[in-house]
Structures are given as C-alpha cells and as structure tokens.
Design a protein around this motif. Structure first.
Motif, short mmCIF file in Angstrom:
data_model
loop_
_atom_site.label_atom_id
_atom_site.label_comp_id
_atom_site.label_asym_id
_atom_site.label_seq_id
_atom_site.Cartn_x
_atom_site.Cartn_y
_atom_site.Cartn_z
N ARG A 1 86.41 -61.02 -44.49
CA ARG A 1 85.43 -61.29 -43.42
C ARG A 1 84.04 -61.50 -44.01
O ARG A 1 83.27 -62.34 -43.53
CB ARG A 1 85.40 -60.11 -42.44
CG ARG A 1 86.61 -60.08 -41.51
CD ARG A 1 86.48 -58.94 -40.52
NE ARG A 1 87.59 -58.91 -39.60
CZ ARG A 1 88.27 -57.82 -39.24
NH1 ARG A 1 87.93 -56.64 -39.75
NH2 ARG A 1 89.26 -57.89 -38.40
N LEU A 2 83.72 -60.75 -45.06
CA LEU A 2 82.42 -60.94 -45.71
C LEU A 2 82.32 -62.34 -46.30
O LEU A 2 81.27 -62.98 -46.26
CB LEU A 2 82.21 -59.90 -46.83
CG LEU A 2 81.98 -58.46 -46.39
CD1 LEU A 2 81.84 -57.55 -47.61
CD2 LEU A 2 80.71 -58.37 -45.54
N GLU A 3 83.44 -62.80 -46.85
CA GLU A 3 83.44 -64.16 -47.42
C GLU A 3 83.16 -65.19 -46.32
O GLU A 3 82.37 -66.12 -46.52
CB GLU A 3 84.78 -64.44 -48.12
CG GLU A 3 84.80 -65.83 -48.71
CD GLU A 3 85.94 -66.12 -49.69
OE1 GLU A 3 86.66 -65.19 -50.09
OE2 GLU A 3 86.09 -67.30 -50.05
N VAL A 4 83.79 -65.00 -45.16
CA VAL A 4 83.59 -65.95 -44.06
C VAL A 4 82.13 -65.93 -43.60
O VAL A 4 81.52 -66.98 -43.39
CB VAL A 4 84.55 -65.64 -42.89
CG1 VAL A 4 84.24 -66.53 -41.69
CG2 VAL A 4 86.01 -65.85 -43.32
N SER A 5 81.55 -64.72 -43.47
CA SER A 5 80.15 -64.73 -42.98
C SER A 5 79.23 -65.33 -44.03
O SER A 5 78.22 -65.94 -43.68
CB SER A 5 79.67 -63.36 -42.50
OG SER A 5 80.03 -62.39 -43.39
N SER A 6 79.59 -65.20 -45.29
CA SER A 6 78.76 -65.83 -46.33
C SER A 6 78.81 -67.36 -46.18
O SER A 6 77.78 -68.04 -46.32
CB SER A 6 79.27 -65.40 -47.71
OG SER A 6 78.62 -66.12 -48.70
N VAL A 7 79.99 -67.89 -45.86
CA VAL A 7 80.11 -69.35 -45.69
C VAL A 7 79.22 -69.82 -44.53
O VAL A 7 78.49 -70.81 -44.65
CB VAL A 7 81.58 -69.75 -45.40
CG1 VAL A 7 81.68 -71.24 -45.09
CG2 VAL A 7 82.47 -69.41 -46.59
N ILE A 8 79.25 -69.06 -43.43
CA ILE A 8 78.42 -69.45 -42.27
C ILE A 8 76.94 -69.43 -42.66
O ILE A 8 76.19 -70.37 -42.36
CB ILE A 8 78.70 -68.50 -41.08
CG1 ILE A 8 80.16 -68.67 -40.61
CG2 ILE A 8 77.72 -68.76 -39.93
CD1 ILE A 8 80.65 -67.62 -39.63
N GLY A 9 76.55 -68.37 -43.39
CA GLY A 9 75.14 -68.26 -43.81
C GLY A 9 74.71 -69.37 -44.75
O GLY A 9 73.54 -69.74 -44.82
N ARG A 10 75.66 -69.92 -45.47
CA ARG A 10 75.34 -70.96 -46.45
C ARG A 10 74.77 -72.22 -45.80
O ARG A 10 73.97 -72.93 -46.40
CB ARG A 10 76.63 -71.42 -47.14
CG ARG A 10 77.03 -70.54 -48.25
CD ARG A 10 78.18 -71.12 -49.02
NE ARG A 10 78.43 -70.26 -50.14
CZ ARG A 10 77.66 -70.21 -51.20
NH1 ARG A 10 76.62 -71.01 -51.32
NH2 ARG A 10 77.92 -69.36 -52.17
N VAL A 11 75.26 -72.53 -44.60
CA VAL A 11 74.94 -73.84 -44.03
C VAL A 11 73.42 -74.01 -43.92
O VAL A 11 72.84 -74.95 -44.49
CB VAL A 11 75.64 -74.02 -42.67
CG1 VAL A 11 75.16 -75.28 -41.99
CG2 VAL A 11 77.16 -74.06 -42.88
#
Ligand code: NAD
Length: 477
Positions: free
Chosen positions: A80-90
């Motif tokens: 889940r942390l990986e997924v939120s990091s992807v969202i934050g990347r945009v």
C-alpha cells in the motif's frame, strides 16, 4: 516460436499470471509511430493526462496493492505504501518538469529574443526491477511521458502482472496506447530492447551487473541517453548513542525492511568495538519478534518471503560462504517454510574475514564489522565499489560532519534508516550504484534535452568590420 512467461506468488507458489513474450521490433515501431504526435501535444495536456493516471490508480489502489503483495511477496501494508508513493509521484514529476526543464525567454538586442526550451529524446526504453515493480518504473515512465517521450516498458520477468496493470492504468487515463508500450520478457528481451536502433535511450533500474552490461552495449552510442539506477553494499555506522533500542529499530528497518530487497537496505553494520555486544543483544531481542509471514497474514508481518526459491537458495549459500570464510553467525539465516522462500532476518560478524566480498546480498542478511576508531569506521564504510546510501546512527554533530564529508554515497543520513527520503529529492548513487543520473525530481533532467535559440521576427544584420570598401571604380561615368 514466441515463448511463454509466467509469474508465481512467492508466498504460495500459486500461478499468478501467464502470457506471451513480447516482440521488441513491433513495440518499438508502435512507440515510434506516435512519438512526434505525443511530443507535439501541449505539455499542459500531457500533465492533465498524468493527473488522470493518479486518479485511475486511486480508484484501483487496493487491487494494485493486492497484486503487488501477491507478486512480490511483500506485506500488504508495504505494498500500500508503494501505491501511495506512485500517486504522490504524479504531481511531483509535473512540478519537477516545470521547475527543472521549463522554458526561459529573455529579450535580446534589436527586438530579438533568447530562449532555452527542452525537447524530448523520442522513444525511451524503461527496464525495471522486481522489488518495487510499480513505483520504480513509474519514477522513470512518468517523467519521460510528461517531457513528451514515448516509452517501451519492460517490467521484470518476475513481476509481469504488476507491470501490465501499470500500463493498463496509464492507457485508461488517456495516455495513447502507442505512447506507452508493454514489453513482456526476460533478460534476452531486455538486452534486445536496450540495443534496439529505434530507441533513443535506456532508463534502467536493477543490478549493477545488468547496468554495466547495458552501459557497455551502448558505449558506442553517445547520442543515446542512459540512466542507470543500480544496487548498493550500503553501510550503517553505529556510534555512541544513549538509546540503543531506537538504534536497533533503525538497523532492523534498514536491513530487513521489504525482506532486505531494497536497493538502499543496510548490508553492513559497522560498529564501535565497545558497543558491539550491547547492540547485538538489542538486535537479537528485536529480531526474535519480527514476524515473517504471508503478505496478507494477520497479524500483519514485518516482512514476507524473498522473490523466489532460487533467490532464497542463493542467499543461504552466500550466508554459508561467509561462515566458511570466518564469519561468525550471531542470528542464523533460517528457511521458515521448507518449500517457499521465507527467510528469517540474519546477522553475521564478518570482522575476521580479511577479504570481504564486495557484493550486494539482496535479502535479509546484515554483516557486522567491529572497528576501534571513527576513522576506521569511515574507511570500512568506503570499502566498496558501490555508493548508493549510508547512514550514521549515534555520534555527535562533529562525527556526522566528518561522516558526511568523507563517506562516498548519493544518500547520506543521520539517525535514520539508510533509505532515500522520497518526494522530489534526487535518488541515486555513485560508484557502481549509478551513472550520475539520479531519479526523483531530477529524472526531469535526463528525460529532455535543452535547446538554446536566438530568435528575431526579421533578419537584420550588417557586417561592421573586415569588409573592403565598395569598389566604385567600374561604376558608370
Ligand atoms: P536485474 O538486474 O536482474 O534485472 C533488472 C531488469 O533488467 C529486469 O527487467 C531484467 O529482465 C533486465 N535485464 C537483465 N539482463 C539484462 C540485459 N543484459 N540487458 C537489458 N536488460 C536486462 O535486477 P533485479 O534482480 O530485477 O532487481 C534487483 C536489483 O535492482 C538490485 O540490485 C537492487 O539494488 C536494484 N535496484 C536499484 C534501485 C535504485 O533505484 N538504485 C531500485 C530498485 C532496485
């Protein structure tokens, strides 16, 4: 005949995904076909498309986290942390593009202008690792797309399902189907992609061995951009501290988080001789409590399995090899399930080994080295060809100043884990850890190249010096 590729859940061995290996020529051709159109879109439109990608990920965040957990074996909370990091990347990559590669225009003499603007390279190959199968490639695909490149993405052969879902979400968000292509395959396909004459660069994340092979293959093509994010043999130096329990927690997070399958994980614990017994006692207490279990287990595990049985076997052999060279196991590496790649966190004192192998053991093995002085600690920390991350735990501000000045790494932390800090901060290493093209916000720098122009609406010029006088002798009488 086209080969099949399958991926299996490390925790259970169940078949997760099956598909055909991709066609390198066909994927590069499709990415090339749309390249000029995608590059010619106003950047604001590409930015909007990527924002829609963030929404597409948000809408499927649980499904994506579940798939990452299944395919890599990492705990669901970690996925889940990986997924939120992807969202934050945009938003970060959008802002980084504007800040680092935006336009600059200045007025020049006689109604002229001078400008610096950026152009995309064209078609970029993104070749990814298995340990962060969405976040790491997204860290190269997103800045490449916002800059106007089209992308052929080859996920790791160990995580094709998450790679496929990442590309599906990009398409769902409106990135043209040909602007980002999924190329399924293993090392041979990666090799063919990196060498393909139709690509304008390679953005690679993986082991130093593969990165060096790519660098060598592209040595004769200085016109192609090559960004290499590779592994590390990262040191964590422990010096005097009043809170050994907190130090042990930082060490355990650094060495064993994500089952030690992070490029920035601590591999070597360098400790003042007088502190060694106390920190070992503290670590033993803590490590005994770390839960190693299936990614979806309750209570939540601290760590899951490593990626596959072959990797677990290799790590067990490496641990035995260190023992046979004179290493003293302090916490043994155990296989907690006979048929699956679950490994318990391990600690081994390698001080007595004279020629310690400088290799990245990509799993939950921490090697301890005892030293007498802080100078010796720094010397040990630098005794590696790698240079990704390093941390000092404990010590005074003067110790940290010396550490920061003398340690060779792209990430240097004090009283925190060896991991990078995320966000727009540059993320990369020196030595064989990288080629000075750090990811994070700095990825914008290698996804576009600057073009300098001097511009005027009308040609206006005269040659003021070095001209012979106009010859009027032959002119009519
Ligand atoms: P790997 O080098 O085995 O494979 C990485 C990718 O390269 C895979 O997609 C693979 O198919 C492909 N590949 C293999 N041989 C190739 C070749 N000759 N030419 C082109 N492509 C080829 O790495 P891995 O085991 O998947 O990932 C773990 C490694 O990645 C560790 O070393 C870790 O430290 C590193 N890593 C680094 C970072 C970073 O940001 N620095 C982040 C994550 C992982």
């Amino acid at each position: 005949m086209t080969e099949k590729l399958q991926s299996f859940e490390p925790a259970t061995g169940a078949l997760l995904w099956g598909g055909l290996q991709g066609d390198v020529d066909a994927e590069v051709e499709r990415a090339t076909s749309v390249s000029a159109l995608w590059a010619a879109q106003p950047v604001i439109k590409r930015m909007e498309t990527l924002r829609r990608f963030a929404n597409a990920v948000r809408a499927k965040d649980e499904a994506l986290a579940d798939l990452i957990a299944r395919e890599t074996g990492k705990p669901l909370w970690d996925a889940r942390l990986e997924v939120s990091s992807v969202i934050g990347r945009v938003d970060m990559h959008i802002a980084a593009y504007s800040e680092r590669t935006g336009q600059k225009r200045m007025d020049g003499a006689m109604n002229s202008r001078q400008s610096v603007r950026h152009k995309p390279h064209g078609v970029l190959a993104v070749i990814g690792p298995y340990n962060f199968p969405v976040d790491v490639p997204a860290g190269q695909i997103l800045p490449a797309l916002v800059a106007g490149n089209s992308v052929v993405f080859k996920p790791s052969e160990k995580t094709p399902a998450t790679g496929a879902l990442l590309v599906e979400l990009l398409h769902e968000a409106g990135v043209p189907r040909d602007a980002v292509r999924l190329l399924i395959g293993g090392p041979d396909i990666g090799k063919a992609l990196a060498r393909h004459e139709g690509i304008n660069g390679v953005l690679f994340t993986g082991s130093a061995r593969t990165g060096i092979a790519i660098n060598r293959a592209l040595a004769a093509y200085p016109e192609k951009i090559v960004a290499l994010e590779m592994g590390g043999n990262n040191p964590l130096v422990l010096w005097d501290t009043p809170d050994l329990a907190a130090a042990a927690a930082i060490i355990a997070q650094s060495a064993y988080g994500t089952s030690g399958q992070r490029c920035t994980a601590a591999r070597r614990l360098i400790v003042r001789e007088g502190l060694a017994n106390d920190i070992v006692a503290e670590l033993r207490k803590l490590v005994a409590r770390l839960i190693v279990d299936h990614p979806h287990a309750e209570p939540a595990p601290f760590m899951g399995p490593v990626i596959d049985n072959q990797t677990a076997d290799g790590l067990s052999e490496s641990f035995m090899a260190l023992m046979s060279m004179g290493g003293r196991p302090l916490v043994h590496l155990r296989r907690t399930e006979e048929k699956r790649p679950f490994l318990s966190p391990a600690l081994i004192d390698v001080t007595a080994i004279e020629d310690r192998p400088d290799i990245e053991l990509f799993g939950p093995i921490l090697q301890m080295i005892r030293v007498e002085s802080f100078d010796a600690a720094i010397q040990e920390a630098n005794a590696t060809r790698y240079g990704l991350s390093a941390a000092l735990v404990g010590g005074s501000p003067e110790h940290y100043e010396q550490f920061w000045q003398q340690v060779r790494a792209g990430i240097i932390n004090w009283n925190g884990p060896t991991f990078g800090i995320g966000g727009s901060a540059p993320f990369g290493g020196i030595g064989v850890s990288g080629n000075h093209r750090p990811a994070g916000g700095h990825a914008a720098d290698f996804c576009a190249y600057p073009v300098t122009s001097s511009e005027a609406d009308q040609p206006r010029a005269g040659i003021g010096i070095g001209l012979a006088p106009i010859d009027t002798s032959g002119m009519g009488d």
